[in-house]
Design an enzyme around this catalytic site. Structure first.
Site, PDB file in Angstrom:
ATOM      1  N   ASN A 381       0.325  -1.403   0.168  1.00 28.05           N
ATOM      2  CA  ASN A 381      -0.479  -0.351   0.129  1.00 28.05           C
ATOM      3  C   ASN A 381       0.729   1.690  -0.054  1.00 28.05           C
ATOM      4  O   ASN A 381       1.232   2.661  -0.895  1.00 28.05           O
ATOM      5  CB  ASN A 381      -0.883   0.485   1.532  1.00 28.05           C
ATOM      6  CG  ASN A 381      -1.652   1.375   1.406  1.00 28.05           C
ATOM      7  OD1 ASN A 381      -2.119   2.229   0.506  1.00 28.05           O
ATOM      8  ND2 ASN A 381      -2.503   1.165   1.302  1.00 28.05           N
ATOM      9  N   ASP A 382       1.541   1.495   1.289  1.00 25.87           N
ATOM     10  CA  ASP A 382       1.931   3.043   0.697  1.00 25.87           C
ATOM     11  C   ASP A 382       3.339   3.361  -0.121  1.00 25.87           C
ATOM     12  O   ASP A 382       3.829   4.109   0.109  1.00 25.87           O
ATOM     13  CB  ASP A 382       2.947   2.776   2.740  1.00 25.87           C
ATOM     14  CG  ASP A 382       1.718   2.902   3.142  1.00 25.87           C
ATOM     15  OD1 ASP A 382       0.626   3.752   3.469  1.00 25.87           O
ATOM     16  OD2 ASP A 382       2.109   2.470   5.049  1.00 25.87           O
ATOM     17  N   ILE A 383       4.233   2.233  -0.358  1.00 20.53           N
ATOM     18  CA  ILE A 383       5.318   2.026  -1.270  1.00 20.53           C
ATOM     19  C   ILE A 383       4.614   2.471  -2.290  1.00 20.53           C
ATOM     20  O   ILE A 383       5.257   2.204  -3.143  1.00 20.53           O
ATOM     21  CB  ILE A 383       5.890   0.665  -0.992  1.00 20.53           C
ATOM     22  CG1 ILE A 383       5.062  -0.609  -1.762  1.00 20.53           C
ATOM     23  CG2 ILE A 383       7.190   0.478  -0.184  1.00 20.53           C
ATOM     24  CD1 ILE A 383       5.814  -1.882  -2.445  1.00 20.53           C
ATOM     25  N   THR A 384       3.217   2.805  -2.809  1.00 23.64           N
ATOM     26  CA  THR A 384       2.559   2.550  -4.443  1.00 23.64           C
ATOM     27  C   THR A 384       1.771   4.565  -3.708  1.00 23.64           C
ATOM     28  O   THR A 384       1.449   3.996  -5.272  1.00 23.64           O
ATOM     29  CB  THR A 384       1.206   1.524  -4.991  1.00 23.64           C
ATOM     30  OG1 THR A 384       0.563   1.903  -3.454  1.00 23.64           O
ATOM     31  CG2 THR A 384       2.582  -0.018  -4.850  1.00 23.64           C
TER      32      THR A 384
END
Lengths: 452, 96
Positions: A381-384
């Protein structure tokens, strides 16, 4: 003679790390490391007043058997907690050795008389303290990784208090030569390790695991200074440097400083999340996803921690093969902090027999997203999250991301519509070209595979 | 200060600082794909403190017990660390 053997063994250790610069030479590197260790053990055994061959032999046999059986049984998903557990053992061993040295310094060739200098106390105190911090910190990290153990908020003042207490007891140990202060220093170090790691959340674990790796190295170097053993100093410095570099790489991939990871909390963003309840998102079925994948010419898979928890890597590889048979290009994009330790995703994909040359790192793959038809995001999630590029107020601003939003279609495999670890809302879920596939990542991928 | 920087201490600091530099330059060359094996192999290698424990068991009483426990703990790490590294590297190797 013994010193020459130690030198050979240090060279072997450097070569073992050097071997990891490419996958081809890595196996040879590992063999180098093993022979280095063998030489070191032999040299130490032949060396000074070790004595007690039987005891050493049986301790090594028992420990070795336990180690081998753990290494054989552990699944690659559980790798982070196994590494954390192993770090704690190094820390504890360092503390135990420091205690035995403290009990009888003259046995180790240390002049403990008042005119014999006090520097050995500094070396030993630091070695024991780092060892104890490594031990308790790694135990907490292990518990957190093993069983979603909750993190408790620790008041920063408590950390400051423990640190001051530790420094005072170390100073007392060095200057007053007080025997209580040594025990106090070890105990406060245990407390400090616990208090530092306790409030840290799951997504910061890659940094913490590498930091503890570094600490275990510095502890070994501290013991080496105490025992005047060059091999321990060299090895400790190598390991310490390695862990420090890994933590730096991990921090840089999150655009945060080490201090921010350890002391700053990352709970909730600064800005209030916009209310997304009214916004609609496209909820897709496996059949639709399969249709999209079939008609693509290039697919990029983005694995995250969700792939590890749902053991989806084997299903992913099968899906990749099925797509490749249709002439579709399938690549894998790995963010440095995906998963719970550095390189976690690479190992899981390698375990599932994903070809090494299909796996790309952040810098190499990011320019490929605009030309790709489908980005298949598995539990990341956060890495995209594109907010990292635009929204200066959000908690992850400045973090380099995988630019999946530039792909023509984004398939998002997720358990629920919840936010990621940082609590930052991901606008990508509501984008018109995103299709959400809610549910267990492995089951969804297997369902897609069936349709294909 | 005279007895702070004895010849041994200076020598050890030299070795330490140079080893840090070697480690720094060697580890930057490690490919990101192999970061997990790097962690497990450094973990195994740092268990070389086992040779410190070898000297501990030469003593008597509690020190001997502490020493043997330390040896066993470090041995878990050495064998476990190298074995898991080997397992991981084999996975990378067969996929080439």
């Amino acid at each position: 003679m013994i010193d020459l053997l130690y030198l050979m063994s240090s060279i072997c250790f450097v070569l073992a790390l050097k071997g990891l610069s490419s996958a081809d030479s890595s196996c040879a590197g590992n063999l180098c490391g093993m022979s280095g260790m063998g030489i070191a053990l032999l040299a130490a055994y032949l060396g000074k007043q070790t004595g007690n061959g039987h005891l050493i032999f049986w301790a090594v046999v028992v420990g070795g058997a336990v180690g081998l059986s753990i290494a054989r049984k552990v699944s690659m998903t559980d790798l982070p907690q196994m590494i954390a557990g192993f770090h704690s053992l190094v820390g504890l061993a360092a503390v135990l050795i420091a205690c035995t040295v403290y009990a009888a310094p003259d046995q180790f060739g240390i002049d403990a008389s008042p005119d014999g200098g006090w520097f050995w106390r500094v070396e030993m105190g630091i070695g024991a303290a780092i060892g104890a911090i490594t031990f308790s910190g790694s135990v907490i990290a292990f518990l957190k990784l093993q069983s979603s153990y909750k993190w408790y908020h620790v008041h920063p003042a408590l950390n400051v208090f423990i640190t001051v207490l530790l420094l005072c007891s170390l100073a007392g140990f060095v200057l007053l030569k007080n025997s209580y202060s040594f025990s106090l220093a070890v105990l406060t170090s245990f407390a400090l390790g616990t208090a530092l790691i306790m409030p840290i959340g799951g997504a910061d674990m890659p940094v913490i695991v590498s930091l503890l790796n570094s600490c275990s190295g510095w502890a070994a170097a501290g013991i080496g200074f105490t025992l005047h053993n060059d091999l321990l100093i060299i090895t400790g410095a190598l390991v310490g440097a390695s862990g420090a570099i890994l933590s730096r790489i991990m921090c840089r991939s999150m655009n945060r400083t080490l201090g921010n990871v350890i002391f700053g909390s990352c709970h909730g963003s600064l800005q209030k999340n916009t209310d997304r309840k009214d916004q609609s998102f496209t909820h897709g079925a496996p059949e639709e996803a399969a249709f999209l994948l079939k008609n693509a010419t290039s697919v990029i898979v983005v694995p995250g921690y969700g792939m590890a928890t749902s053991h989806a890597q084997h299903a992913l590889r099968e899906m990749g093969e099925a797509l490749k048979k249709r002439g579709i290009s399938v690549r894998y994009a790995i963010h440095p902090v995906a998963g719970r330790m550095p390189g976690h995703m690479n190992v899981l994909l390698a375990e599932a027999n994903v070809p090494y040359e299909d796996v790309f790192s952040l810098d190499d793959i990011n320019r490929e997203f605009p030309s790709c038809d489908v980005a298949y995001v598995v539990g990341a999630n956060d890495i995209t999250n594109p907010a990292a590029k635009k929204d200066e107020l959000c908690a992850i601003y400045g973090m380099p991301i995988l630019e999946v939003e530039k792909a023509k279609v984004v398939l998002f495999l997720k358990r629920s519509m919840g936010t990621g670890y940082t609590g930052v809302d991901n606008e990508l879920f509501y984008a018109p070209n995103t299709m959400m596939l809610l549910g267990d990542a492995r089951e969804t991928t297997e369902a897609i595979l069936k349709v294909l | 200060m005279t007895n702070l920087f004895t010849e041994t201490t200076t020598h050890e600091l030299t070795v330490f600082v140079l080893a840090c530099f070697v480690g720094y330059y060697v580890v930057w060359r490690v490919t990101p794909a192999l970061h997990a094996p790097l962690m497990s192999v450094t973990n195994a290698v740092s268990s070389v403190i086992i040779i410190g424990a070898f000297f501990s068991v030469a003593q008597t009483g509690t020190a001997r017990i502490c020493g043997s426990v330390a040896i066993a703990l470090a041995a878990v790490n050495i064998f476990g660390g190298f074995a898991i590294t080997h397992r991981m590297l084999n996975m990378f190797h067969k996929n080439r």
